[in-house]
Design a protein around this motif. Structure first.
Motif, PDB file in Angstrom:
ATOM      1  N   UNK A  74       0.931  -1.440   0.161  1.00 54.54           N
ATOM      2  CA  UNK A  74       0.020  -0.532  -0.015  1.00 54.54           C
ATOM      3  C   UNK A  74       0.984   1.000   0.153  1.00 54.54           C
ATOM      4  N   UNK A  75       2.033   1.197   0.703  1.00 53.50           N
ATOM      5  CA  UNK A  75       3.087   1.966   1.092  1.00 53.50           C
ATOM      6  C   UNK A  75       3.835   2.787  -0.856  1.00 53.50           C
ATOM      7  N   UNK A  76       3.995   1.050  -0.860  1.00 56.31           N
ATOM      8  CA  UNK A  76       4.496   1.669  -2.385  1.00 56.31           C
ATOM      9  C   UNK A  76       3.543   2.096  -3.226  1.00 56.31           C
ATOM     10  N   UNK A  77       2.819   2.079  -3.147  1.00 48.49           N
ATOM     11  CA  UNK A  77       1.546   2.266  -4.366  1.00 48.49           C
ATOM     12  C   UNK A  77       1.791   4.024  -4.253  1.00 48.49           C
ATOM     13  N   UNK A  78       2.316   4.866  -2.579  1.00 48.79           N
ATOM     14  CA  UNK A  78       1.749   6.260  -3.176  1.00 48.79           C
ATOM     15  C   UNK A  78       2.913   6.155  -3.848  1.00 48.79           C
ATOM     16  N   UNK A  79       4.182   5.883  -3.192  1.00 50.19           N
ATOM     17  CA  UNK A  79       5.891   5.739  -3.887  1.00 50.19           C
ATOM     18  C   UNK A  79       5.343   6.109  -5.549  1.00 50.19           C
TER      19      UNK A  79
END
Lengths: 415, 105
Positions: A74-79
């Motif tokens: 999920x964090x990677x989607x923001x990144x």
């Protein structure tokens, strides 16, 4: 044919995450592109390319994560929306590859430093707590009446030394991390850029832990405690193999937890089985040992006696020899402790005194030509010489004659 | 990250709450903040992710839609109160400075 895939066995600490990213970029410049992180870093051959990597510490990750978990993804989607693609991750590490030149930095320098130090301190705190727990558990063996059983045990003393050293090392390292964070914070407030490069102290600390582990094996081997060396080797090998397999096959975090518990249980079971087997084999052949003092020496019977228990220990602090002999319904038990250290003699002697404090003691120092000697109401003798302690237990109604006492002294080579 | 337990808002905090006056997907907030601030403020994805979790935990925003890993949020009444308070604080500060600093500019 040249290999198109290779694994590199390199490790980086959280405090070295910029060095980690720089290493991946350098590999990409040589045509080796980072693909995944299994037991080692896996690279695939491609065209040499200038690739910018960023290694971040994700606070919501767990040290047990062998692969990016839903929260990490999920964090990677923001990144990804900001221009960074997650290549792989493990533990709290997330490895990103820059996709656009205008990619926004994932974190501010302050947040980044906070995450890195928080993860480092948490990781080292766990190790420090483990070392402290093991040190206290080992130390507890040296409290109370168990003291005389373990003080001359090579294994117990070496292990206590190991965990005290390990705990001190971890504590110093934790203090160093706090000091390093403070130093970097000061530098940051002065407007200096912070780079988490390869740290010589992190490297030295790793080597010290390895050195300490090798040292314990060497000391135990030197002390002829081969069985303990084998138990430790099996434990260490099991942990390394399980670590390698989980890192290679990357099961889910819950599975890793289950595997950890099962392997801890297995290691304990093997240790108990080996220790039990050792005790059983000792009990099986106690007659093979020759007690220095028997019923016959005391003129109490002429037949052969049975050695029901026997224990000998020796280390750099001193030695202990214990025998329990049985003949029909009679019992003869004695223990000789020899050391040059007065504090050990005092500690054990005081325990013996405490134990028989409320009992009626019969002074018999002169008969034993000892510094101190007494017989309690149960018929047990406690004798202290300059560097030796002796306790000898007979049936309650037996009082040793001067001739028998002289024989005991002669047979046990007491002063 | 949090200023005195969100007593006052940092620039990224202010613009994220402002962006969530209308329901918005988490990953789109970065772009919205850039537009709202006319390219003056950029919020990194790590900063945004951590702040959204903090705001949600404090009840300043709430989750509206969660489709797989894509989540949308909107500001709550408590969040609006905080944003308005900050807006008035900034406005007051600007007005207080206006009489003195305008001549300097």
């Amino acid at each position: 044919m040249a290999k198109n895939r290779k694994t590199v066995w390199k490790r980086f600490h959280y405090l070295e995450c910029d060095a980690f990213a720089a290493y991946l970029s350098a590999m990409a410049a040589e045509g080796w592109h980072f693909k995944e992180w299994k037991a080692g870093l896996v690279f695939e051959r491609g065209e040499p390319e200038q690739v910018v990597y960023c290694v971040e510490v994700f606070p919501n990750g767990s040290e047990r994560d062998t692969r990016p978990q839903p929260k990490t993804l999920e964090f990677a989607e923001y990144c990804e929306a900001a221009g960074w693609k997650l290549v792989d991750g493990k533990g709290k590490y997330c490895i990103f590859r820059r996709m656009r030149e205008d990619a926004v930095p994932i974190l501010t320098p302050q947040e980044r430093m906070e995450n890195i130090f928080q993860a480092s301190k948490k990781q080292e705190s766990h190790q420090c707590n483990f070392a402290c727990l093991m040190m206290l558990l080992n130390w507890s063996n040296f409290w109370g009446t168990r003291f005389e059983r373990v003080i001359f045990s090579y294994f117990d003393v070496v292990f206590l030394g190991f965990f005290i050293s390990f705990f001190l090392l971890e504590t110093v390292y934790l203090v160093w991390i706090h000091w390093y964070q403070h130093r970097l914070k000061v530098a940051q407030t002065q407007g200096k850029g912070i780079y988490f490069g390869k740290s010589k102290w992190v490297g030295r600390f790793r080597w010290l832990v390895v050195l300490l582990t090798v040292l314990i094996f060497a000391v135990l081997a030197f002390g002829n405690d081969a069985l303990m060396v084998w138990i430790l080797l099996i434990t260490l090998a099991t942990m390394l193999i399980i670590g390698f397999l989980t890192a290679t096959f990357r099961p889910e975090t819950d599975t890793v937890m289950v595997i950890s518990f099962i392997s801890a249980y297995l290691i304990m079971a093997v240790t108990v089985a080996v220790a039990g087997g050792m005790a059983y084999s000792q009990n099986e052949k106690p007659d093979a040992v020759y007690p220095p003092l028997t019923f016959a020496d005391l003129g109490m019977e002429s037949g052969s006696t049975q050695v029901s228990s026997h224990n000998e220990q020796q280390n750099f602090l001193g030695s202990s020899v214990q025998f329990t002999l049985r003949f029909e319904d009679q019992c003869l038990e004695y223990k000789v402790l020899t050391t040059k250290h007065d504090w050990i003699l005092d500690k054990i002697w005081n325990k013996w005194l405490e134990k028989s404090d409320n009992e009626q003691r019969t002074e018999c120092s002169a008969a034993w030509s000892a510094e101190h000697a007494f017989r309690n109401h149960a018929g047990d003798y406690y004798i202290r010489y300059d560097d030796t302690l002796l306790t000898i237990r007979l049936d309650e109604d037996i009082v040793l004659s001067q001739e028998q006492i002289d024989t005991v002294r002669d047979k046990l080579e007491l002063e | 990250m949090a200023r005195e337990e969100l007593q006052t808002l940092s620039e990224p905090m202010y613009y994220i709450l402002l962006a969530l006056m209308q329901e918005c997907c988490g990953v789109d907030i970065m772009e919205k903040v850039r537009n709202l601030s006319h390219n003056r403020v950029t919020v990194g994805p790590g900063t945004l992710y951590a702040l959204l979790a903090k705001f949600e935990q404090k009840g300043l925003i709430r989750l509206t839609v969660a489709e797989g890993r894509r989540k949308s949020y909107v500001i709550t009444d408590a969040g609006k109160d905080m944003l308005l308070k900050e807006y008035h604080r900034l406005k007051t500060m600007a007005l207080d400075g206006a009489g003195i600093l305008d001549d300097e500019v």
